[in-house]
Design a protein around this motif. Sequence first.
Motif, mmCIF file in Angstrom:
data_model
loop_
_atom_site.group_PDB
_atom_site.id
_atom_site.type_symbol
_atom_site.label_atom_id
_atom_site.label_comp_id
_atom_site.label_asym_id
_atom_site.label_seq_id
_atom_site.Cartn_x
_atom_site.Cartn_y
_atom_site.Cartn_z
ATOM 1 N N ALA A 77 3.458 -7.427 -2.274
ATOM 2 C CA ALA A 77 3.371 -8.888 -1.938
ATOM 3 C C ALA A 77 2.350 -9.302 -0.786
ATOM 4 N N ASN A 78 1.770 -9.906 -0.723
ATOM 5 C CA ASN A 78 0.832 -10.308 0.142
ATOM 6 C C ASN A 78 -0.409 -9.457 0.719
ATOM 7 N N ALA A 79 -0.754 -9.063 -0.707
ATOM 8 C CA ALA A 79 -1.606 -8.219 -0.600
ATOM 9 C C ALA A 79 -2.491 -9.080 -1.949
ATOM 10 N N ASN A 80 -3.753 -9.013 -2.478
ATOM 11 C CA ASN A 80 -4.834 -8.697 -3.592
ATOM 12 C C ASN A 80 -4.946 -7.812 -4.752
ATOM 13 N N ALA A 81 -5.614 -8.601 -5.478
ATOM 14 C CA ALA A 81 -5.627 -7.234 -6.270
ATOM 15 C C ALA A 81 -7.087 -6.512 -6.661
ATOM 16 N N HIS A 82 -8.014 -6.630 -5.130
ATOM 17 C CA HIS A 82 -8.720 -6.223 -4.601
ATOM 18 C C HIS A 82 -8.108 -4.769 -3.918
ATOM 19 N N ALA A 94 -1.602 -13.640 4.526
ATOM 20 C CA ALA A 94 -1.900 -14.602 3.193
ATOM 21 C C ALA A 94 -0.815 -14.325 2.212
ATOM 22 N N LYS A 95 -0.231 -15.444 1.380
ATOM 23 C CA LYS A 95 0.092 -15.283 0.409
ATOM 24 C C LYS A 95 -0.318 -14.438 -0.741
ATOM 25 N N VAL A 192 5.078 -1.363 3.757
ATOM 26 C CA VAL A 192 5.640 -2.351 4.768
ATOM 27 C C VAL A 192 4.604 -4.215 4.612
ATOM 28 N N ALA A 193 3.668 -4.330 4.203
ATOM 29 C CA ALA A 193 2.813 -5.497 3.549
ATOM 30 C C ALA A 193 4.325 -5.633 2.612
ATOM 31 N N ASN A 194 4.870 -5.513 1.687
ATOM 32 C CA ASN A 194 5.398 -6.261 0.689
ATOM 33 C C ASN A 194 6.642 -5.711 1.198
ATOM 34 N N GLU A 195 7.494 -5.223 2.152
ATOM 35 C CA GLU A 195 8.976 -5.556 2.947
ATOM 36 C C GLU A 195 8.932 -6.176 3.994
ATOM 37 N N SER A 196 7.732 -6.021 5.244
ATOM 38 C CA SER A 196 7.939 -6.551 6.554
ATOM 39 C C SER A 196 7.230 -7.568 6.635
ATOM 40 N N PRO A 197 6.469 -8.153 6.106
ATOM 41 C CA PRO A 197 5.014 -8.049 6.328
ATOM 42 C C PRO A 197 4.506 -9.190 8.118
ATOM 43 N N GLU A 198 5.300 -9.267 8.349
ATOM 44 C CA GLU A 198 5.158 -9.656 9.723
ATOM 45 C C GLU A 198 5.478 -8.184 10.536
ATOM 46 N N LYS A 199 5.135 -7.515 10.089
ATOM 47 C CA LYS A 199 5.374 -5.560 11.161
ATOM 48 C C LYS A 199 4.095 -5.258 10.489
ATOM 49 N N LYS A 242 6.151 6.423 -4.696
ATOM 50 C CA LYS A 242 4.737 6.466 -3.922
ATOM 51 C C LYS A 242 4.260 4.982 -4.954
ATOM 52 N N THR A 243 5.185 4.096 -4.930
ATOM 53 C CA THR A 243 5.300 3.065 -5.112
ATOM 54 C C THR A 243 3.783 1.911 -6.230
#
Length: 295
Positions: A77-82, A94-95, A192-199, A242-243
């Motif tokens: 979550a909060n990442a793109n496919a690149h 960015a969502k 971290v981006a997936n679990e707690s984007p603010e961190k 290793k998600t």
Amino acid sequence: MSPANEVRKSKAERTAEAREKARLIREAQVKKDKRNKLLIGWGIVAAVVAILVVVALVVTNSLKQNAPVADQGPVPANANAHGGVTLLANSDLAKTEPATVDAASVGDAPKTPPAEVVAPGAEAEAGKPVKVVLYIDFICPVCKNFEAQYNDQLTSLRNDGKITVEYRALGFLDSRSTTNYSSRAANAAACVANESPEKYSDFFNALFAKQPAEGSAGLSDNDLKKMASDMGVNIDSCVDDKTYRPFVKFTTKEAAAIGVTGTPTVFVDGKQWGKGDSAQTPFPDFLQAAIAAKG
């Protein structure tokens, strides 16, 4: 009977007594030696067992960290496919929509690097802030130097709404550690981006602050998990499973396929800094020119 009147023992009796005492002393010494040998033997066994346990843990951990990674996997979550995680103002990310990637779908790196690299999704977007895209590696010392030199400026411009900053973390330098540290660190950052984007921004900065030397094992998975835990983020299962390693694998292959050959590789509104006309242009000037062009 007084001592003067005691019957004196014969020489034979005194000799026999002396021999008996000597025998008892020898037996006591033999028993003592046996006990000492036994204790030493068990001590050696215990030491060997302890060494074997440590070796087993090291080998198990090494096998786990260097195990093959699947080609297919989810995008955090909060990442793109690149492979990008985009920082907006005030550490917001960015969502993005849920997606999956497949490293097997990516072609090989070109035999001759292109004169101009075109990074997917790094092009200018009409009506939006200037987009800065950086391909980085968490064990890359030049990347750390770039961040030390320009992070404050990037953060200030980001908080002013003039730019967005997208980081694409690669496993380019896995060969520079004995545990695929680049990919493991990139996976932890994705967790971290997936679990707690603010961190994410804090964790990103911490990875460079604690950057291991090239050629070393790098920070362990436990160290990476503790770094996140110290920030109040639990990424234990994400790291252990290793998600997002397939996500990092895909990003690394795609970067190589478009002609990225080193880190950091930086784009501003789709134009690569440090190549062609910008080869001699300082990064701040290159960035400010793009901001001015936006009007």
